[in-house]
Design an enzyme around this catalytic site. Structure first.
Site, PDB file in Angstrom:
ATOM      1  N   ARG A   1      51.352  51.436  40.362  1.00  0.00           N
ATOM      2  CA  ARG A   1      52.482  50.570  40.200  1.00  0.00           C
ATOM      3  C   ARG A   1      53.882  51.347  40.134  1.00  0.00           C
ATOM      4  NH1 ARG A   1      50.014  45.043  37.876  1.00  0.00           N
ATOM      5  NH2 ARG A   1      49.185  44.237  39.571  1.00  0.00           N
TER       6      ARG A   1
ATOM      7  N   LYS B   1      35.781  30.647  45.588  1.00  0.00           N
ATOM      8  CA  LYS B   1      35.721  29.231  45.418  1.00  0.00           C
ATOM      9  C   LYS B   1      36.557  28.463  46.576  1.00  0.00           C
ATOM     10  CE  LYS B   1      34.771  28.665  40.486  1.00  0.00           C
ATOM     11  NZ  LYS B   1      35.279  28.421  39.306  1.00  0.00           N
TER      12      LYS B   1
ATOM     13  N   GLY C   1      44.078  39.927  45.257  1.00  0.00           N
ATOM     14  CA  GLY C   1      43.787  40.972  44.476  1.00  0.00           C
ATOM     15  C   GLY C   1      42.649  41.614  44.633  1.00  0.00           C
TER      16      GLY C   1
ATOM     17  N   GLY D   1      48.185  37.274  42.728  1.00  0.00           N
ATOM     18  CA  GLY D   1      48.770  35.984  43.061  1.00  0.00           C
ATOM     19  C   GLY D   1      49.853  35.413  43.838  1.00  0.00           C
TER      20      GLY D   1
HETATM   21  P1  ADP Z   1      41.101  37.284  46.101  1.00  0.00           P
HETATM   22  O1  ADP Z   1      41.275  37.863  44.873  1.00  0.00           O
HETATM   23  O2  ADP Z   1      41.138  38.380  47.150  1.00  0.00           O
HETATM   24  O3  ADP Z   1      42.052  36.204  46.572  1.00  0.00           O
HETATM   25  P2  ADP Z   1      38.860  35.639  45.138  1.00  0.00           P
HETATM   26  O4  ADP Z   1      39.195  36.157  43.854  1.00  0.00           O
HETATM   27  O5  ADP Z   1      39.035  34.345  45.874  1.00  0.00           O
HETATM   28  O6  ADP Z   1      39.577  36.762  46.102  1.00  0.00           O
HETATM   29  O7  ADP Z   1      37.247  36.187  45.288  1.00  0.00           O
HETATM   30  C1  ADP Z   1      36.903  37.421  44.943  1.00  0.00           C
HETATM   31  C2  ADP Z   1      35.496  37.312  44.474  1.00  0.00           C
HETATM   32  O8  ADP Z   1      34.658  36.467  45.119  1.00  0.00           O
HETATM   33  C3  ADP Z   1      34.808  38.675  44.348  1.00  0.00           C
HETATM   34  O9  ADP Z   1      34.594  38.984  42.961  1.00  0.00           O
HETATM   35  C4  ADP Z   1      33.514  38.526  44.970  1.00  0.00           C
HETATM   36  O10 ADP Z   1      32.483  38.881  44.100  1.00  0.00           O
HETATM   37  C5  ADP Z   1      33.438  36.856  45.194  1.00  0.00           C
HETATM   38  N1  ADP Z   1      32.341  36.207  45.857  1.00  0.00           N
HETATM   39  C6  ADP Z   1      32.486  36.686  47.191  1.00  0.00           C
HETATM   40  N2  ADP Z   1      31.423  36.046  48.104  1.00  0.00           N
HETATM   41  C7  ADP Z   1      30.615  35.371  46.835  1.00  0.00           C
HETATM   42  C8  ADP Z   1      29.266  34.608  46.933  1.00  0.00           C
HETATM   43  N3  ADP Z   1      28.616  34.597  47.934  1.00  0.00           N
HETATM   44  N4  ADP Z   1      28.814  34.197  45.749  1.00  0.00           N
HETATM   45  C9  ADP Z   1      29.483  34.456  44.554  1.00  0.00           C
HETATM   46  N5  ADP Z   1      30.683  35.261  44.656  1.00  0.00           N
HETATM   47  C10 ADP Z   1      31.281  35.642  45.702  1.00  0.00           C
HETATM   48 MG    MG Z   2      40.876  37.123  42.848  1.00  0.00          MG
END
Ligand code: ADP
Ligand code: MG
Length: 398
Positions: free
Chosen positions: A41, A202, A355, A378
């Protein structure tokens, strides 16, 4: 929201004091040694700082770090950042002992063109996260122009990210400009077809993104943990997979909305299941919606990979948020890697937000093959949700 904002190139900063909001919220060693474990950063801020110095400005840099909650916490001091920034810039950085206190004021007043002053952690001030106008005014009083380059903090209306713009001409630095050009461009005026790939853990954390992209995209691809809520909502069995019962109805609504809007929505047709949430779990591939008890889906399956890679092949723009599986476990990173690989082969504009998604693309070695990887977790999510970002809205329109 208008994404067309004035930048450092649109203002005359020669001989002026510039208050520059950076994102120096870098990870520090847990032992309190003051060692910065990743200076990405700080490096990212260099082009804007160097440009301002080359233009004959005096730079008053500021940032938050961690969550000191309005207290002075020595372990969250920006002093180590001043040292590292000085090494990277090859010049001495003047470090203030406070944010708007007597030391900062005196050092700001004495600052000459070509010099850099770094203020202390803005969150040492109680007024920062409350966007207190008195604090904003005091920060603004030290400078003549405000430049924001802290994309990672633009979704917060704080004194140093938004409040100061009430008292100074406010423009973006190069980092924010790039985010606005790429993400803003993809949302407002995408090269079509626009394909959105949504995954991650989620449904509930991605509602805003799904909603907004359903309005804009031609195709939406669903993967990751949230796919199982869609699957269960359609009557599938998902075993011990990540499932949000409360969001099943919402999933069905989204499927209907996609139909109504003529958006192609793709769901996994097969899935890699494991007998435990562990890197060395036993695994097999089954059809989507046919997961036996005691098993959980941790990645998209090979048929799904094919389907999804075909769907991005002729895209004009791809926006990707959320890994396709638990990429942190190599055995369940194949789906995420295959999608990253497919993106690296397309001629589409490829934009990665979120992230964990950015981390996945980096970890799998595809970072330099993407058009743009957002620097703000975020902030990039709220951007893709179509929300107004206070730290962007406060900047002057072009
Ligand atoms: P971002 O930070 O890019 O917005 P998220 O925080 O929504 O992404 O999701 C990332 C997490 O989702 C990762 O840590 C990954 O391990 C988890 N993940 C992806 N697929 C699954 C799954 N089938 N079951 C449980 N966790 C999952
Ligand atoms: Mg995330």
């Amino acid at each position: 929201m208008n994404y067309n904002k004035k930048t450092v190139k649109d203002v005359d900063v020669k001989g002026k004091k510039v208050l520059l909001r950076c994102d120096f919220n870098v990870p520090m060693a847990k032992d309190g040694s003051g060692v910065i474990t990743d200076d990405k950063r700080i490096r990212a801020a260099l082009p804007t700082i160097q440009y301002l110095l080359d233009q004959g400005a005096a730079v008053i840099a500021c940032s938050h770090m961690g969550k000191p909650k309005g207290e002075v916490k020595p372990e969250l001091s920006l002093k180590p950042v001043a040292v590292r920034l000085g090494e990277l810039l090859g010049r001495e950085i003047v470090m203030a002992a406070d944010v708007v206190g007597p030391d900062a004021q005196a050092k700001a007043a004495a600052l000459q063109p070509g010099q850099v002053l770094l203020l202390e952690n803005t969150r040492f001030e109680k007024g920062e996260t409350k966007n207190d106008p008195e604090l904003a005014k005091a920060m603004a009083a030290m400078a003549e122009v405000y430049v924001s380059d802290a994309f990672g903090a633009v979704h917060r209306a704080h004194a140093s990210t938004a409040g100061v713009a009430d008292y100074l001409p406010a423009v973006s630095g190069f980092l924010i400009q790039k985010e606005l050009d790429f993400i803003g461009g993809a949302l407002a005026n995408p090269k079509r077809p626009l394909v959105a790939i949504l995954g991650g853990s989620k449904v509930s954390s991605k509602i805003g993104v799904i909603n907004n992209l359903l309005e804009i995209a031609n195709t939406i691809i669903i993967g990751g943990g949230m796919a199982y809520t869609f699957s269960a909502a359609q009557g599938g069995t998902v075993g011990d997979s990540l499932l949000e019962e409360d969001w099943k109805d919402y999933s069905l609504e989204m499927l209907q909305k996609a139909k109504d809007k003529g958006v192609k929505l793709l769901l996994p047709v097969d899935t890699v299941i494991a007998d435990a949430f562990a890197p060395d779990a036993k695994s097999q591939v089954v059809k989507a919606g046919e997961i036996p008890d005691g098993w959980q889906g941790l990645d998209i399956g090979p048929e799904t990979v094919k389907l999804y890679c075909d769907a991005v092949a002729d895209a004009g723009t791809v926006i990707w948020n959320g890994p396709m599986g638990v990429f942190e476990f190599p055995a369940f990173a194949k789906g995420t890697e295959a999608v990253a690989e497919a993106l690296s082969r397309t001629s589409a504009i490829t934009i990665i937000g979120g992230g964990d998604s950015a981390a996945a693309v980096q970890q799998l070695g595809y970072a330099d093959k993407m058009t743009h990887i957002s620097t703000g977790g975020g902030a990039s999510l709220e951007f893709m949700e179509g929300k107004e970002l206070p730290g962007v809205a406060c900047l002057l329109d072009k």
